[in-house]
Design an enzyme around this catalytic site. Structure first.
Site, mmCIF file in Angstrom:
data_model
loop_
_atom_site.group_PDB
_atom_site.id
_atom_site.type_symbol
_atom_site.label_atom_id
_atom_site.label_comp_id
_atom_site.label_asym_id
_atom_site.label_seq_id
_atom_site.Cartn_x
_atom_site.Cartn_y
_atom_site.Cartn_z
ATOM 1 N N ASP A 1 44.735 -34.637 97.838
ATOM 2 C CA ASP A 1 44.142 -34.434 96.514
ATOM 3 C C ASP A 1 43.759 -35.768 95.899
ATOM 4 O OD1 ASP A 1 44.311 -31.709 96.429
ATOM 5 O OD2 ASP A 1 46.368 -31.702 95.641
ATOM 6 N N ASP B 1 49.507 -37.981 93.004
ATOM 7 C CA ASP B 1 50.381 -37.514 94.091
ATOM 8 C C ASP B 1 49.697 -37.692 95.440
ATOM 9 O OD1 ASP B 1 52.520 -36.855 92.621
ATOM 10 O OD2 ASP B 1 52.172 -34.669 92.655
#
Ligand code: 1YM
Length: 642
Positions: free
Chosen positions: A500, A504
């Site tokens: 993504d 994170d």
């Protein structure tokens, strides 16, 4: 101290060879070669300071970022007439190769071998160079272009106070791939110089940013040592570092060493000769290692600290060691591609002799330190025995039955030709699901990761091989790891991280890249590792759909649409994660070789050392630093349209 006059100079040849084959003199014409010019001039100024004639050095990076001025307040390069050449000595120094008393060891003691050749090489490779010398109550100036004088040496002022040398130069764009200096690198190198010469002050001014910084570290390499331990965020196993300074040794050498053992799973030794980094080590570093091995072993034997059945290697003794060795010697000889490895055989015994007894005495005088180090050594030896067993089990898993041992979560491709096969390492099961449906099954494999990826920077090989996510990666790639890596067994020639576009995702990419860098380095060196670039936005306007990678991309696309049609209704959708992207969309934007954009991870040779540093500096204990690392370094990655 003998003084220098024109007659000491040995005249050899002109500068044409330097322009014809610059690599022979400065290692190459890339970024390190460019900066080498600056180090040469700075080293001449530093020499003047370490010989006791200069106290201040100023380095200015000019506004264009492509030219610099270095100034010292030393004696000033001599401006008298050279006896055989009938030219001013400074002109001879700047226009002839191998000229200069620095090769005559009686008149110059501390310059760094190759580096003494310096000033004329810098002149040859500069579009413009201006030497300004204050000496004998006057100021003299001479200008050069590409190594040739464009003016005569002339006195530009009378009644000048003080003495010194100032060299302005602008590297030649005809020679270098780029002539843009790297201010951070310069700042870092200048600071290192002041650690190595505790008395030195260097002022660095960057006209581009308007910043000024003075470097001065009286604590010398002991202070440097502490700083390294702090920035690498490794915990020392004993409080006080070992430090020794031996100012008078055989062969006119002097040496300084600082050592401290830490919990880090690796050793980090930095070595220097005459204030210049020896990136590839050499005989002085070997001498330090000899001394450490025999002193620690002797201490452990005397105090009966050696376990009976445990074999302890020299590597075990140095595990976790953060050490510095700085040697000053006459006539250093260097070898290797970039001449950064010390070759003088006598240096090994000189350094070993200077350190061995001192270190053993230090351990005996500080028993709690000695015991802490002994405990650390034993721990290293035990971990090595355990990890050898672990490697063997990984090896069995990867080599014996290749295919049978593939991880259950891997959706493999049908091709068996690594040259056309790709593996996408995907974060999370739902993104993995989209990718599995959207891919080209023939050549694209998908490996979803679910659990936590271990930070390989802080872990031993044993820990790494126990981490389920990492061992899935290793098994899927099929080539083993560490010393046992076999590239010919690699099952895919594109290893693509698909994460993504949020913090994170960056974090996981960083952890995986750290792992590849530490344990599967050949994959990076061969250019097999990539980052996929999934879009962050979907932009719809007038029946057309576009994808934007980030905010800048989005603004650009919206601008283009509005330019064509000022009334356009634009709809923007932000993806929260790969998981919510339809398989077809993922194919269209990220997987399809004809339309996607990949970033290839590369670590150019010259950057290697710094990358090493950055990784250990930033992958330490603090989480926020890690994000920083990938954000900044995303820009270092080479962009490819594949
Ligand atoms: C900004 C760079 O080059 N300073 C400098 C250089 C020299 C001297 C003083 C110097 C040396 C001696 C006698 C001597 C020199 N280097 C060379 C050469 N700053 C900078 N400051 N008087 C002055 O060596 O005895 C010659 S003079 F050629 F060896 F490199």
């Amino acid at each position: 101290m003998s003084t220098y006059t024109g007659k000491d100079i040995q005249v050899l040849e002109g500068l044409e060879p330097v322009r014809k084959r610059p690599g022979m003199y400065i290692g190459g014409t890339g970024k390190p070669g460019l900066h080498h010019l600056l180090w040469e001039i700075v080293d001449n100024a530093v020499d003047e300071a370490t010989n006791g004639y200069a106290t201040h050095i100023e380095v200015i990076l000019h506004k264009d970022g492509r030219s610099a001025t270095v100034t010292d307040n030393g004696r000033g390069i001599p401006v008298d007439r050279h006896p055989t050449r009938k030219l001013p000595t400074v002109e001879v120094i700047l226009t002839t190769l191998h000229s200069g008393g620095k090769f005559d060891t009686t008149s110059y003691v501390t310059s760094g071998g190759l580096h003494g050749v310096g000033a004329s090489v810098v002149n040859a490779l500069s579009e413009e160079l201006v030497a300004t010398i204050r000496r004998d109550g006057g100021t003299w100036v001479q200008r050069f272009a590409r190594g040739k004088p464009t003016t005569k040496l002339s006195k530009s002022a009378d009644g000048t106070r003080g003495t010194g040398t100032s060299i302005f130069f602008r590297p030649d764009p005809e020679i270098f791939e780029s002539t843009e200096f790297d201010r951070e690198w310069i700042a870092e190198q200048l600071e290192v110089k002041t650690y190595l010469n505790g008395n030195l002050r260097i002022l660095f001014r960057d006209e581009g940013s308007g910043s000024r910084q003075e470097y001065h570290h009286e604590g010398g390499i002991l202070e440097f040592q502490q700083r390294l331990v702090e920035t690498q965020k490794v915990r020392p196993v004993h409080a006080d570092a070992f430090f020794v300074r031996q100012p008078t040794l055989q062969h006119g050498a002097r040496v300084e060493v600082a050592l401290q053992w830490t919990e880090s799973p690796r050793e980090s030794i930095r070595s220097f000769v005459n204030g210049i980094p020896t990136v590839d080590g050499g005989t002085h570093e070997q001498g330090l290692k000899d001394a450490v091995r025999s002193a620690v072993r002797a201490y452990m034997e005397t105090h009966d600290l050696l376990p009976k059945k445990l074999e302890i290697s020299a590597d075990d003794i140095r595990e976790g060691l953060v050490g510095l060795v700085s040697l000053y010697m006459v006539d250093p000889q260097f070898q290797g591609q970039t001449k950064e490895k010390l070759n003088n055989t006598e240096a090994r015994a000189v350094v070993a002799g200077a350190v061995r007894v001192e270190l053993e005495q230090f351990l005996n005088r500080h028993p709690s330190t000695g015991e802490a180090i002994a405990t650390r050594v034993i721990q290293a030896a035990k971990a090595r025995h355990a990890s050898r067993a672990a490697v063997q089990s990984v090896r069995r898993a990867t080599s014996v039955s290749h295919r049978l041992n593939l991880p259950g979560k891997l959706a493999d491709c049908s091709s068996r030709d690594p040259g056309e096969s790709e593996i996408f390492i995907v974060e999370g099961d739902s993104a993995g699901g989209s990718a599995k449906q959207g891919r080209d099954r023939r050549v694209q494999a998908i490996l979803p990761l679910r659990g936590k990826v271990l930070n390989a920077e802080q872990a031993t090989l044993k820990k790494v091989s126990e981490n389920r996510e990492l061992s899935n990666v290793v098994q899927a790639l099929g080539c083993g790891l560490g010393d046992h890596l076999k590239l010919e067994h690699l099952r895919y020639h594109k290893v693509i991280l698909l994460m993504d576009a949020d913090s994170d995702g960056h974090h996981i990419s960083t952890l995986l890249l750290t792992f590849f860098y530490r344990y599967m380095r050949p994959l990076i060196d061969e250019g097999y590792v990539y980052l996929a670039q999934p879009p962050l936005y979907r932009i719809d306007a007038a029946n057309r759909t576009a994808w934007a990678l980030d905010d800048a991309d989005r603004a650009k696309i919206e601008g283009e649409i509005l330019k064509k049609n000022r009334q356009a209704r634009i709809e923007v959708q932000r993806f929260k994660g790969l998981g919510e992207m339809m398989p077809a969309t993922l194919w269209e934007t990220t997987l399809d070789p004809d339309r996607r954009r990949l970033l290839r991870i590369s670590v150019p040779d010259a950057e290697r050392l710094r990358t090493e540093q950055v990784i250990s500096d930033l992958m330490g204990k603090e989480a926020s630093a890690r994000f920083d690392f990938i954000m900044r370094h995303a820009a270092d990655v080479e962009e490819l349209d594949v």
